[in-house]
Design an enzyme around this catalytic site. Structure first.
Site, PDB file in Angstrom:
ATOM      1  N   ASP A 107       0.817  -1.198   0.000  1.00  0.00           N
ATOM      2  CA  ASP A 107       0.000   0.000   0.000  1.00  0.00           C
ATOM      3  C   ASP A 107       0.861   1.264   0.000  1.00  0.00           C
ATOM      4  O   ASP A 107       0.483   2.285  -0.575  1.00  0.00           O
ATOM      5  CB  ASP A 107      -0.925   0.016   1.226  1.00  0.00           C
ATOM      6  CG  ASP A 107      -2.110  -0.940   1.064  1.00  0.00           C
ATOM      7  OD1 ASP A 107      -2.337  -1.437  -0.051  1.00  0.00           O
ATOM      8  OD2 ASP A 107      -2.802  -1.184   2.071  1.00  0.00           O
ATOM      9  N   GLY A 108       2.027   1.198   0.626  1.00  0.00           N
ATOM     10  CA  GLY A 108       2.920   2.356   0.636  1.00  0.00           C
ATOM     11  C   GLY A 108       3.383   2.738  -0.756  1.00  0.00           C
ATOM     12  O   GLY A 108       3.495   3.928  -1.083  1.00  0.00           O
ATOM     13  N   ALA A 164      -5.020   3.141   8.888  1.00  0.00           N
ATOM     14  CA  ALA A 164      -3.587   3.420   8.994  1.00  0.00           C
ATOM     15  C   ALA A 164      -3.272   4.125  10.326  1.00  0.00           C
ATOM     16  O   ALA A 164      -3.565   3.601  11.398  1.00  0.00           O
ATOM     17  CB  ALA A 164      -3.152   4.252   7.789  1.00  0.00           C
ATOM     18  N   ALA A 168      -3.024  11.193  21.947  1.00  0.00           N
ATOM     19  CA  ALA A 168      -2.534  11.296  23.327  1.00  0.00           C
ATOM     20  C   ALA A 168      -2.923  12.619  23.962  1.00  0.00           C
ATOM     21  O   ALA A 168      -2.092  13.334  24.516  1.00  0.00           O
ATOM     22  CB  ALA A 168      -1.016  11.102  23.360  1.00  0.00           C
TER      23      ALA A 168
END
Length: 280
Positions: free
Chosen positions: A68-69, A187, A210
């Site tokens: 996919d990259g 992703a 975060a």
């Protein structure tokens, strides 16, 4: 009609390069009026003339051989040109064609082009990030746009205000905030606790990274006006698909919207749920 095909093999992957050679030999042997080109690195590996990948933007379609990259990279370089993904990776959300089937699928696409002079495909939305003052724009992102502080982790975050259509959703100290397409939901978004989104869904996802006092990930309409304002940091970054990066001087506001030009995938389409099983 004459047909022009571009072929890009994953860098430093002998199997991908061998398959590229097979496709070139097949098309040139079995079809008159078919012009094939490979990218420069593949050309050097198989002793063929190669062209820069952006020069394939005028092809009828481009074959991306790899994971996919590789397809993300090809999509960034060729714009609206249709892409066929051949999967040499492990998951394959974007690449639906097995290497053993590549020769048959590519020749079928060439035949269909000659008969109908067009190819049907699935449109994948991309995101466009720009400065609120219009002074800069990142390359379109097929997966996600991320805005984050100077670095990930303790002491590296920033205060990021998230607004949707002019209404504040949340303000919090966080490592960053990402906005993902349905394609990108599997992703970076997934690794940050964002939801999975079916590829055909007409939506975007906003996920904090975060956050000290965070809100749940938010699914929004693709026409929504999304703005991320970063402050309380010496520097920050806006990043498109982990590649195109813009350094920001806080306070700074980034506007994110669906890009005008989608990516078009042709040929067989990947099975979303089968691919999900490979994530486990």
């Amino acid at each position: 009609m004459d047909v022009a095909v571009g072929i890009v093999a994953q860098r430093n992957n002998a199997r991908a390069q061998e398959l590229a050679q097979t496709l070139v030999d097949t098309l040139e042997r079995e079809y008159e009026g078919v012009a094939t080109v490979v990218d420069e690195l593949t050309g050097a590996a198989i002793d063929a003339d190669g062209v820069p990948i952006p020069a394939m933007g005028d092809r009828d379609f481009v074959v991306s051989i790899g994971g996919d990259g590789t397809l993300l990279f090809v999509a960034r370089e060729v714009g609206a040109t249709p892409i066929l993904g051949v999967n040499l990776g492990e998951v394959g959300f974007l690449n639906a064609v097995a290497p053993d089937d590549a020769r048959e699928v590519v020749t079928e696409l060439v035949g269909r082009l000659r008969e109908t002079e067009s190819l049907e495909g699935r449109k994948l939305a991309r995101l466009q990030a720009s400065g609120a003052d219009g002074s800069w724009t990142l390359d379109p992102a097929l997966n996600e746009v991320v805005v984050h502080g100077p670095r990930r982790g303790h002491g590296g975050g920033a205060t990021i205000d998230v607004e949707i259509d002019g209404q504040r959703y949340t303000t919090s100290r966080a490592d960053g905030v990402l906005v993902a397409t349905p394609t990108g939901s599997t992703a970076y978004n997934l690794s940050e606790g964002g939801p999975l989104v079916q590829p055909a869904a007409d939506a975007l996802v906003v996920t904090q990274m975060a956050a000290a006092d965070g809100m749940p990930p938010l699914v929004v309409d693709p026409d929504a006006e999304i703005t991320l304002t970063v402050s309380s940091a010496e520097t920050a970054y806006a990043i498109s698909d982990g590649h195109d990066r813009r350094e920001l001087e806080p306070p700074a506001t980034v506007s994110i919207a669906v890009a005008d030009e989608p990516v078009t995938l042709v040929g067989p389409q990947a099975n979303f749920f089968d691919a999900l099983e490979k994530l486990e």
